[in-house]
Write an enzyme that holds these catalytic residues in place. Structure first.
Site, PDB file in Angstrom:
ATOM      1  N   LYS A   1      -3.786  52.797  40.517  1.00 22.27           N
ATOM      2  CA  LYS A   1      -2.763  53.562  41.231  1.00 22.27           C
ATOM      3  C   LYS A   1      -2.454  52.756  42.691  1.00 22.27           C
ATOM      4  CE  LYS A   1      -5.092  56.423  38.571  1.00 22.27           C
ATOM      5  NZ  LYS A   1      -4.578  56.911  37.348  1.00 22.27           N
TER       6      LYS A   1
HETATM    7  C1  LIG Z   1      -6.058  57.627  36.694  1.00 20.31           C
HETATM    8  C2  LIG Z   1      -6.014  59.177  36.281  1.00 20.31           C
HETATM    9  C3  LIG Z   1      -7.062  59.995  36.633  1.00 20.31           C
HETATM   10  C4  LIG Z   1      -8.492  59.398  36.676  1.00 20.31           C
HETATM   11  O1  LIG Z   1      -8.751  58.874  37.820  1.00 20.31           O
HETATM   12  P1  LIG Z   1     -10.014  58.106  38.175  1.00 20.31           P
HETATM   13  O2  LIG Z   1     -10.053  57.966  39.682  1.00 20.31           O
HETATM   14  O3  LIG Z   1      -9.948  56.855  37.371  1.00 20.31           O
HETATM   15  O4  LIG Z   1     -11.190  58.903  37.749  1.00 20.31           O
HETATM   16  C5  LIG Z   1      -6.993  61.210  36.188  1.00 20.31           C
HETATM   17  N1  LIG Z   1      -5.835  61.991  35.888  1.00 20.31           N
HETATM   18  C6  LIG Z   1      -4.579  61.004  35.931  1.00 20.31           C
HETATM   19  C7  LIG Z   1      -3.112  61.739  35.608  1.00 20.31           C
HETATM   20  C8  LIG Z   1      -4.516  59.558  36.003  1.00 20.31           C
HETATM   21  O5  LIG Z   1      -3.603  58.791  35.936  1.00 20.31           O
END
Ligand SMILES: *Cc1c(COP(=O)(O)O)cnc(C)c1O
Length: 374
Positions: free
Chosen positions: A176
């Protein structure tokens, strides 16, 4: 994706280590306040990941066995899994072809009298039309939870995504825009939910470990309910605070690179764009391959030319974990996952690297005799 990590993050982490307080403490609190303010929310509750944050968001609403929560299949699988953790049933709905997001018209057909919530995803940072979903759901007593994992710094109707969210969950995974290694946050304007979420992430304790330490009293904590250990560490929060200070610059650069991609790829492939009601942070830059394209062949052609692209966003209902799970037909989701590719995009990308990607894609499509879009 390449995370933007520098000396400042390394120093901040070292400082947390040297302070002797490495578990959830003052830096977590500071990060919660700063992050919540940046997305226009009253309260932030730091957690170990977005996945655990989504779990708590569903749990805090009292949703469980026998209840249904509408989710997009077109999402990272954690979206649907977070519903399953509570014993409730995820119900897949299709998405809009322009945004990859749920909308009032894709959600309406799957609502039943057991629907308790809709978990809308701002896919790859593209804001979903949350007001339209709230207009559909609120009169029916259905909560709208936002999976904002990818959406830090995206905007909706001129405000940060997250403003006026009932409950939104964010991710700080390295894929992210902001990262703490692993980590997440739940934001809300509701003070009672904020208190309960803080308790739920910390074993149901009546007083947090950090507060007990600082209070200097011999008060013994109570465990008020069966809860979880979903805490973030102060080392992570120290990194997160530095990352947050870079968010505006990260978004400006990504939007600049995305605009350049859009220009260079005009007439070659269709690309992700801002919806008319908001702006995306371009967390992922997806392109649509021409009809009939074999995605694996295109990926291989790109790899041969030194470009590492990725398949488009996954469709959870096609994974073994959801085999046999009942669902309506999801034609847009299936087209999306089969025919989109994610191109490289990162803060330090140069224009010449971007040119390499564009020519590799054009050449590959040409070699595969795929007609180019006009
Ligand atoms: C990356 C992601 C998650 C999970 O995030 P984590 O912090 O890795 O648990 C959940 N939903 C979406 C849409 C994502 O892109």
């Amino acid at each position: 994706m390449r995370p933007l990590l520098g000396e400042e993050e390394a120093l901040a982490a070292a400082e947390a280590v040297r302070s002797g307080w490495v578990a959830q403490g003052p830096r977590v609190r500071e990060f919660e306040e700063a992050f919540a303010a940046s997305v226009g929310a009253q309260h932030g509750v730091a957690v170990s990941s977005c996945t655990t944050g989504l779990h708590l968001a569903v749990h805090v609403l009292g949703i469980g066995p026998g209840d249904e929560v509408v989710v997009p299949s077109l999402s990272f699988i954690a979206t649907a899994n977070a519903v399953r953790y509570t014993g409730a049933t995820p119900v897949f709905a299709d998405v809009e072809v322009e945004t990859g997001n749920l909308s009032a018209s894709t959600v309406e057909p799957v609502l039943t009298e057991r629907t308790r919530a809709v978990m809308v995803v701002h896919q790859a940072g593209v804001p979903a039309d949350v007001d339209a979903l709230k207009a559909l759901c609120e009169p029916r007593g259905i909560a709208v939870i936002e999976d904002a994992a990818c959406a830090a710094g995206s905007t909706y109707k001129g405000k940060p995504v997250g403003t006026d969210a009932l409950l939104a969950a964010w991710s700080f995974h390295p894929r992210k825009l902001l990262t703490t290694g692993e980590g997440g946050m739940v934001t809300t304007d509701d003070p009672e939910w904020a208190v309960r979420l803080k308790r739920l992430r910390e074993h149901g304790m009546s007083v947090s470990a950090a507060d007990r330490h600082n209070g200097g009293s011999a008060a013994i904590e109570q465990y008020l309910e069966t809860a979880f250990n979903y805490r973030m560490t102060d080392i992570q929060a120290a990194v997160g605070l530095v990352q947050l200070s870079k968010l505006d610059a990260i978004i400006a650069r990504r939007r600049e690179l995305a605009a350049r991609y859009q220009e260079l790829l005009d007439g070659v492939v269709e690309t992700v764009r801002d919806p008319e009601y908001g702006t995306t942070n371009y967390q992922s830059f997806w392109v649509w391959l021409p009809e009939g394209a074999d995605r694996q062949e295109v990926l291989a052609g790109l790899a041969e030319r030194g470009v590492s692209a990725r398949r488009g966003i996954m469709a959870s209902h096609l994974e073994p974990a959801y085999e046999g799970h009942p669902s309506v037909a999801l034609p847009v989701t299936e087209a999306f996952t089969a025919r989109t590719l994610i191109l490289p995009l990162f803060h330090d990308m140069t224009e010449s690297e971007q040119d390499t990607v564009v020519s590799a894609l054009s050449e590959t499509l040409h070699t595969l005799h795929l007609t180019v879009r006009g």
